[in-house]
Write a protein that holds these residues in place. Sequence first.
Motif, mmCIF file in Angstrom:
data_model
loop_
_atom_site.group_PDB
_atom_site.id
_atom_site.type_symbol
_atom_site.label_atom_id
_atom_site.label_comp_id
_atom_site.label_asym_id
_atom_site.label_seq_id
_atom_site.Cartn_x
_atom_site.Cartn_y
_atom_site.Cartn_z
ATOM 1 N N ALA A 58 21.594 -28.974 -3.937
ATOM 2 C CA ALA A 58 21.663 -28.955 -5.399
ATOM 3 C C ALA A 58 20.275 -29.038 -6.011
ATOM 4 O O ALA A 58 19.989 -28.407 -7.039
ATOM 5 N N THR A 59 19.394 -29.807 -5.381
ATOM 6 C CA THR A 59 18.035 -29.957 -5.889
ATOM 7 C C THR A 59 17.261 -28.655 -5.740
ATOM 8 O O THR A 59 16.566 -28.217 -6.669
ATOM 9 N N VAL A 60 17.367 -28.021 -4.585
ATOM 10 C CA VAL A 60 16.709 -26.721 -4.385
ATOM 11 C C VAL A 60 17.230 -25.708 -5.385
ATOM 12 O O VAL A 60 16.454 -24.962 -6.001
ATOM 13 N N ASP A 61 18.538 -25.667 -5.585
ATOM 14 C CA ASP A 61 19.120 -24.722 -6.536
ATOM 15 C C ASP A 61 18.577 -24.960 -7.954
ATOM 16 O O ASP A 61 18.241 -24.011 -8.671
ATOM 17 N N ALA A 62 18.480 -26.233 -8.350
ATOM 18 C CA ALA A 62 17.998 -26.554 -9.696
ATOM 19 C C ALA A 62 16.541 -26.147 -9.878
ATOM 20 O O ALA A 62 16.159 -25.612 -10.923
ATOM 21 N N VAL A 63 15.740 -26.396 -8.856
ATOM 22 C CA VAL A 63 14.323 -26.026 -8.935
ATOM 23 C C VAL A 63 14.177 -24.510 -9.012
ATOM 24 O O VAL A 63 13.409 -23.983 -9.824
ATOM 25 N N ARG A 64 14.910 -23.803 -8.175
ATOM 26 C CA ARG A 64 14.813 -22.345 -8.181
ATOM 27 C C ARG A 64 15.286 -21.762 -9.508
ATOM 28 O O ARG A 64 14.658 -20.859 -10.071
ATOM 29 N N LYS A 65 16.398 -22.268 -10.028
ATOM 30 C CA LYS A 65 16.940 -21.747 -11.280
ATOM 31 C C LYS A 65 16.027 -22.045 -12.470
ATOM 32 O O LYS A 65 16.012 -21.314 -13.460
ATOM 33 N N SER A 66 15.243 -23.106 -12.363
ATOM 34 C CA SER A 66 14.345 -23.469 -13.463
ATOM 35 C C SER A 66 13.254 -22.434 -13.673
ATOM 36 O O SER A 66 12.736 -22.284 -14.789
ATOM 37 N N GLY A 67 12.875 -21.730 -12.592
ATOM 38 C CA GLY A 67 11.790 -20.769 -12.672
ATOM 39 C C GLY A 67 10.411 -21.386 -12.642
ATOM 40 O O GLY A 67 9.401 -20.708 -12.880
ATOM 41 N N CYS A 68 10.310 -22.683 -12.344
ATOM 42 C CA CYS A 68 9.003 -23.335 -12.315
ATOM 43 C C CYS A 68 8.191 -22.867 -11.107
ATOM 44 O O CYS A 68 8.704 -22.245 -10.181
ATOM 45 N N ILE A 69 6.919 -23.179 -11.138
ATOM 46 C CA ILE A 69 6.002 -22.811 -10.056
ATOM 47 C C ILE A 69 6.073 -23.889 -8.986
ATOM 48 O O ILE A 69 5.956 -25.084 -9.283
ATOM 49 N N VAL A 70 6.260 -23.489 -7.736
ATOM 50 C CA VAL A 70 6.445 -24.450 -6.647
ATOM 51 C C VAL A 70 5.447 -24.170 -5.531
ATOM 52 O O VAL A 70 5.281 -23.027 -5.100
ATOM 53 N N LEU A 71 4.819 -25.220 -5.076
ATOM 54 C CA LEU A 71 3.912 -25.186 -3.935
ATOM 55 C C LEU A 71 4.673 -25.649 -2.698
ATOM 56 O O LEU A 71 5.543 -26.517 -2.795
ATOM 57 N N ALA A 72 4.366 -25.109 -1.544
ATOM 58 C CA ALA A 72 5.020 -25.547 -0.306
ATOM 59 C C ALA A 72 4.515 -26.925 0.106
ATOM 60 O O ALA A 72 3.316 -27.127 0.298
ATOM 61 N N GLY A 73 5.433 -27.879 0.223
ATOM 62 C CA GLY A 73 5.115 -29.152 0.846
ATOM 63 C C GLY A 73 5.400 -29.077 2.329
ATOM 64 O O GLY A 73 5.934 -28.077 2.838
ATOM 65 N N ASN A 74 5.078 -30.135 3.047
ATOM 66 C CA ASN A 74 5.329 -30.122 4.487
ATOM 67 C C ASN A 74 6.816 -29.981 4.789
ATOM 68 O O ASN A 74 7.203 -29.348 5.782
ATOM 69 N N CYS A 75 7.686 -30.527 3.925
ATOM 70 C CA CYS A 75 9.126 -30.395 4.169
ATOM 71 C C CYS A 75 9.570 -28.940 4.057
ATOM 72 O O CYS A 75 10.391 -28.472 4.859
ATOM 73 N N GLU A 76 9.030 -28.216 3.068
ATOM 74 C CA GLU A 76 9.363 -26.794 2.945
ATOM 75 C C GLU A 76 8.861 -26.009 4.157
ATOM 76 O O GLU A 76 9.568 -25.143 4.693
ATOM 77 N N VAL A 77 7.628 -26.310 4.579
ATOM 78 C CA VAL A 77 7.048 -25.614 5.734
ATOM 79 C C VAL A 77 7.909 -25.826 6.973
ATOM 80 O O VAL A 77 8.247 -24.877 7.696
ATOM 81 N N GLN A 78 8.304 -27.061 7.196
ATOM 82 C CA GLN A 78 9.061 -27.384 8.405
ATOM 83 C C GLN A 78 10.475 -26.825 8.371
ATOM 84 O O GLN A 78 10.969 -26.279 9.363
ATOM 85 N N ILE A 79 11.146 -26.956 7.234
ATOM 86 C CA ILE A 79 12.514 -26.446 7.145
ATOM 87 C C ILE A 79 12.527 -24.924 7.227
ATOM 88 O O ILE A 79 13.402 -24.322 7.860
ATOM 89 N N ALA A 80 11.537 -24.270 6.618
ATOM 90 C CA ALA A 80 11.456 -22.808 6.696
ATOM 91 C C ALA A 80 11.346 -22.334 8.134
ATOM 92 O O ALA A 80 11.874 -21.279 8.504
ATOM 93 N N GLN A 81 10.664 -23.121 8.951
ATOM 94 C CA GLN A 81 10.474 -22.781 10.365
ATOM 95 C C GLN A 81 11.596 -23.315 11.250
ATOM 96 O O GLN A 81 11.561 -23.126 12.465
ATOM 97 N N ASN A 82 12.570 -24.016 10.624
ATOM 98 C CA ASN A 82 13.652 -24.677 11.360
ATOM 99 C C ASN A 82 13.088 -25.616 12.433
ATOM 100 O O ASN A 82 13.614 -25.709 13.544
ATOM 101 N N ALA A 83 12.018 -26.307 12.068
ATOM 102 C CA ALA A 83 11.356 -27.238 12.991
ATOM 103 C C ALA A 83 12.218 -28.478 13.199
ATOM 104 O O ALA A 83 13.165 -28.745 12.455
#
Length: 272
Positions: A58-83
């Motif tokens: 729900a949090t990811v959906d809200a951030v994406r729908k907001s259209g705000c500018i987002v920088l990759a944190g370590n959590c995004e980097v790791q989840i994107a890689q399925n680490a």
Amino acid sequence: MKHTDLGVLDGDLLLFGGAYGNFQATEAIFAQAAQRAISADHVICTGDVVAYCGAPAATVDAVRKSGCIVLAGNCEVQIAQNADDCGCGFEEGTACDRLSVAWYAYARTQLDANARAWMAALPDVLSFVHHGKRYGVVHGGATDVARFVWETDSDAVFEEEWEALEAITGPIDVVISGHSGLSFLRDTPRGNWVNAGVIGMPPHNGDQHTGFAVLSGGAFESIPLSYDVEGAVADMAAAKLPMDYAVGLQTGYWPSEDVLPESLRVAVSDRG
């Protein structure tokens, strides 16, 4: 390192990080932006949209729908890689290490391929010009996305990070960061380094409010954020996460000080 130059952003900017899967705090931050008439292209998130709390999707959906500018944190980097872990570098066996196993595994199960693809496409570094000064934005540091940079660190730490950032972006007058969870403004020999704070966890001070920053006319203001704490706690309970961080939301104190320098720790006897 993916670098995005945002150009000139001379209006007020709202800066926040660490939504941490706290959907209620995420709703509150976008309500703040609306109240202040700050458009989505002037709202910057310093990363870690998901982490400790119970509503990652729900949090990811809200951030994406907001259209705000987002920088990759370590959590995004790791989840994107399925680490296998969050990439924070917690010392093995510590409370932070133990608790991260549960929340990171839960977040991985809740986020689909579309969310991972969005995370994979996020920039690692941002830059922009505001009222004649050039700003660089990193999550933790330019040398390591998960580096904890604290207000109390030596000038040498800030010099190392500044040099690494400018190798990517070119000359920078001010640095904005996130990751560590504690907001600060440090006057370094190279210029001001500002941590904008996080909205998903309180800053270990006994207050339920979390925080964000507004940059207006070249000046930063740190602002407390009110949100539905008990709603966030209920989400964590429903997700069957360990409740240590839920208690942290309620008490205003982190469940562990493993990552904090000694000078920033709060003695149990000093906690209300």
